[in-house]
Write an enzyme that holds these catalytic residues in place. Sequence first.
Site, PDB file in Angstrom:
ATOM      1  N   HIS A  25       0.974  -1.263   0.105  1.00  0.00           N
ATOM      2  CA  HIS A  25      -0.008  -0.095   0.006  1.00  0.00           C
ATOM      3  C   HIS A  25       0.935   1.214   0.106  1.00  0.00           C
ATOM      4  O   HIS A  25       1.277   1.724   0.995  1.00  0.00           O
ATOM      5  CB  HIS A  25      -0.958  -0.091   1.161  1.00  0.00           C
ATOM      6  CG  HIS A  25      -1.988  -1.153   0.969  1.00  0.00           C
ATOM      7  ND1 HIS A  25      -2.006  -2.260   1.412  1.00  0.00           N
ATOM      8  CD2 HIS A  25      -3.112  -0.894   0.610  1.00  0.00           C
ATOM      9  CE1 HIS A  25      -2.823  -3.108   1.076  1.00  0.00           C
ATOM     10  NE2 HIS A  25      -3.729  -2.337   0.697  1.00  0.00           N
ATOM     11  N   HIS A  32      -4.934  -5.863  -6.139  1.00  0.00           N
ATOM     12  CA  HIS A  32      -4.858  -6.893  -5.266  1.00  0.00           C
ATOM     13  C   HIS A  32      -6.189  -7.286  -4.926  1.00  0.00           C
ATOM     14  O   HIS A  32      -7.190  -6.575  -5.094  1.00  0.00           O
ATOM     15  CB  HIS A  32      -3.654  -6.646  -4.277  1.00  0.00           C
ATOM     16  CG  HIS A  32      -4.147  -5.607  -3.260  1.00  0.00           C
ATOM     17  ND1 HIS A  32      -3.858  -4.292  -3.744  1.00  0.00           N
ATOM     18  CD2 HIS A  32      -4.850  -5.312  -2.211  1.00  0.00           C
ATOM     19  CE1 HIS A  32      -4.349  -3.490  -2.782  1.00  0.00           C
ATOM     20  NE2 HIS A  32      -4.881  -4.165  -1.790  1.00  0.00           N
ATOM     21  N   CYS A  67     -13.293  -4.768   6.403  1.00  0.00           N
ATOM     22  CA  CYS A  67     -12.512  -5.243   5.340  1.00  0.00           C
ATOM     23  C   CYS A  67     -11.206  -6.001   5.519  1.00  0.00           C
ATOM     24  O   CYS A  67     -10.662  -5.807   6.389  1.00  0.00           O
ATOM     25  CB  CYS A  67     -12.344  -3.839   4.647  1.00  0.00           C
ATOM     26  SG  CYS A  67     -13.786  -2.868   4.224  1.00  0.00           S
ATOM     27  N   HIS A  69      -7.919  -8.634   3.243  1.00  0.00           N
ATOM     28  CA  HIS A  69      -7.258  -9.262   2.183  1.00  0.00           C
ATOM     29  C   HIS A  69      -7.380 -10.759   2.577  1.00  0.00           C
ATOM     30  O   HIS A  69      -6.610 -11.121   3.562  1.00  0.00           O
ATOM     31  CB  HIS A  69      -6.082  -8.619   2.062  1.00  0.00           C
ATOM     32  CG  HIS A  69      -5.914  -7.272   1.938  1.00  0.00           C
ATOM     33  ND1 HIS A  69      -5.622  -6.473   2.941  1.00  0.00           N
ATOM     34  CD2 HIS A  69      -5.939  -6.283   0.716  1.00  0.00           C
ATOM     35  CE1 HIS A  69      -5.744  -5.147   2.494  1.00  0.00           C
ATOM     36  NE2 HIS A  69      -5.924  -5.222   1.203  1.00  0.00           N
ATOM     37  N   GLU A  87     -10.796  -7.838  13.944  1.00  0.00           N
ATOM     38  CA  GLU A  87     -10.841  -6.471  14.115  1.00  0.00           C
ATOM     39  C   GLU A  87     -11.908  -6.071  15.188  1.00  0.00           C
ATOM     40  O   GLU A  87     -11.980  -5.170  16.027  1.00  0.00           O
ATOM     41  CB  GLU A  87     -11.335  -5.776  12.647  1.00  0.00           C
ATOM     42  CG  GLU A  87     -10.162  -5.891  11.634  1.00  0.00           C
ATOM     43  CD  GLU A  87     -10.425  -4.978  10.471  1.00  0.00           C
ATOM     44  OE1 GLU A  87     -11.464  -4.275  10.452  1.00  0.00           O
ATOM     45  OE2 GLU A  87      -9.855  -5.426   9.445  1.00  0.00           O
ATOM     46  N   TYR A 104     -12.236  -1.168  -7.456  1.00  0.00           N
ATOM     47  CA  TYR A 104     -12.088   0.175  -7.264  1.00  0.00           C
ATOM     48  C   TYR A 104     -10.617   0.645  -7.212  1.00  0.00           C
ATOM     49  O   TYR A 104     -10.022  -0.348  -6.677  1.00  0.00           O
ATOM     50  CB  TYR A 104     -12.934   0.638  -6.161  1.00  0.00           C
ATOM     51  CG  TYR A 104     -12.278   0.662  -4.866  1.00  0.00           C
ATOM     52  CD1 TYR A 104     -11.602   1.737  -4.058  1.00  0.00           C
ATOM     53  CD2 TYR A 104     -12.374  -0.608  -4.274  1.00  0.00           C
ATOM     54  CE1 TYR A 104     -10.910   1.400  -3.009  1.00  0.00           C
ATOM     55  CE2 TYR A 104     -11.794  -0.933  -2.959  1.00  0.00           C
ATOM     56  CZ  TYR A 104     -11.159  -0.107  -2.320  1.00  0.00           C
ATOM     57  OH  TYR A 104     -10.406  -0.195  -1.102  1.00  0.00           O
ATOM     58  N   GLU A 114      -5.622   2.686  -2.773  1.00  0.00           N
ATOM     59  CA  GLU A 114      -6.006   1.291  -2.732  1.00  0.00           C
ATOM     60  C   GLU A 114      -6.477   1.019  -4.303  1.00  0.00           C
ATOM     61  O   GLU A 114      -7.084   1.975  -4.735  1.00  0.00           O
ATOM     62  CB  GLU A 114      -7.464   1.440  -1.808  1.00  0.00           C
ATOM     63  CG  GLU A 114      -7.102   1.283  -0.337  1.00  0.00           C
ATOM     64  CD  GLU A 114      -6.432  -0.110   0.029  1.00  0.00           C
ATOM     65  OE1 GLU A 114      -6.362  -1.140  -0.725  1.00  0.00           O
ATOM     66  OE2 GLU A 114      -6.326  -0.352   1.241  1.00  0.00           O
ATOM     67  N   GLU A 116      -8.142  -2.436  -5.685  1.00  0.00           N
ATOM     68  CA  GLU A 116      -8.586  -3.864  -5.197  1.00  0.00           C
ATOM     69  C   GLU A 116      -9.813  -4.377  -6.064  1.00  0.00           C
ATOM     70  O   GLU A 116     -10.843  -3.427  -6.657  1.00  0.00           O
ATOM     71  CB  GLU A 116      -9.009  -3.718  -3.801  1.00  0.00           C
ATOM     72  CG  GLU A 116      -8.122  -3.057  -2.872  1.00  0.00           C
ATOM     73  CD  GLU A 116      -8.618  -3.286  -1.407  1.00  0.00           C
ATOM     74  OE1 GLU A 116      -7.823  -3.449  -0.447  1.00  0.00           O
ATOM     75  OE2 GLU A 116      -9.683  -2.880  -1.156  1.00  0.00           O
ATOM     76  N   TRP A 161     -14.707   3.371  -0.806  1.00  0.00           N
ATOM     77  CA  TRP A 161     -15.198   2.212  -1.294  1.00  0.00           C
ATOM     78  C   TRP A 161     -16.513   1.885  -0.796  1.00  0.00           C
ATOM     79  O   TRP A 161     -17.298   1.210  -1.280  1.00  0.00           O
ATOM     80  CB  TRP A 161     -14.208   0.901  -0.699  1.00  0.00           C
ATOM     81  CG  TRP A 161     -13.787   0.834   0.592  1.00  0.00           C
ATOM     82  CD1 TRP A 161     -14.684   0.280   1.725  1.00  0.00           C
ATOM     83  CD2 TRP A 161     -12.910   1.390   1.617  1.00  0.00           C
ATOM     84  NE1 TRP A 161     -14.027   0.159   2.984  1.00  0.00           N
ATOM     85  CE2 TRP A 161     -12.907   1.008   2.901  1.00  0.00           C
ATOM     86  CE3 TRP A 161     -11.747   2.027   1.126  1.00  0.00           C
ATOM     87  CZ2 TRP A 161     -12.155   1.494   3.709  1.00  0.00           C
ATOM     88  CZ3 TRP A 161     -10.920   2.710   1.878  1.00  0.00           C
ATOM     89  CH2 TRP A 161     -11.173   2.231   3.237  1.00  0.00           C
TER      90      TRP A 161
END
Length: 182
Positions: A25, A32, A67, A69, A87, A104, A114, A116, A161
């Site tokens: 990032h 990604h 959110c 990965h 989280e 986006y 970002e 992604e 997002w």
Amino acid sequence: MRQERVILLNEQGQPCGTLEKYAAHTATTPLHSAFSCWIFNEQGQLLVTRRSLHKKAWPGVWTNSVCGHPQLGETTEAAINRRACFELGADIDSLSPVYTDFRYCATDPSGIVENEVCPVYAAHIVSELQLNPDEVMDSQWSNLEDVLSGIDATPWAFSPWMVMQVSDVKARELLRKFANGN
């Protein structure tokens, strides 16, 4: 938690490598794989979270519930469960796809990008919250229609997002149906 990596994607959306998450990032973040999840309680309220000030991108910004990965060999659904636990300290169920082809690219005020391919899901919470302060600094259970009205009126107050996800008419309608138990 072990050091996370992002799964790099080519322009066709196919995996083509990995990179350590924080190294990935930057101002030139490669495409990604990611995910985004909107979590609802029994009353149909949406969990809106405020990103920790320690986050590299969009610190302090209000966003959807969780959110992250997926890791190599991990399904998106397993990754969502892992990040919800990490989280939010929460268990979730009833994962339902809302916007599977969401992609986006956005740049935060500090210049972090970002970029992604980020399928969007909805889920139900089945436990209490125990926020990880390194990830989430605040949260609020809110009526989905109030959140959507807020996004429409003040999109700058939310993560890009989140705003883009509900700009899709079908995704917005699927979130409404999920919130209403349909």
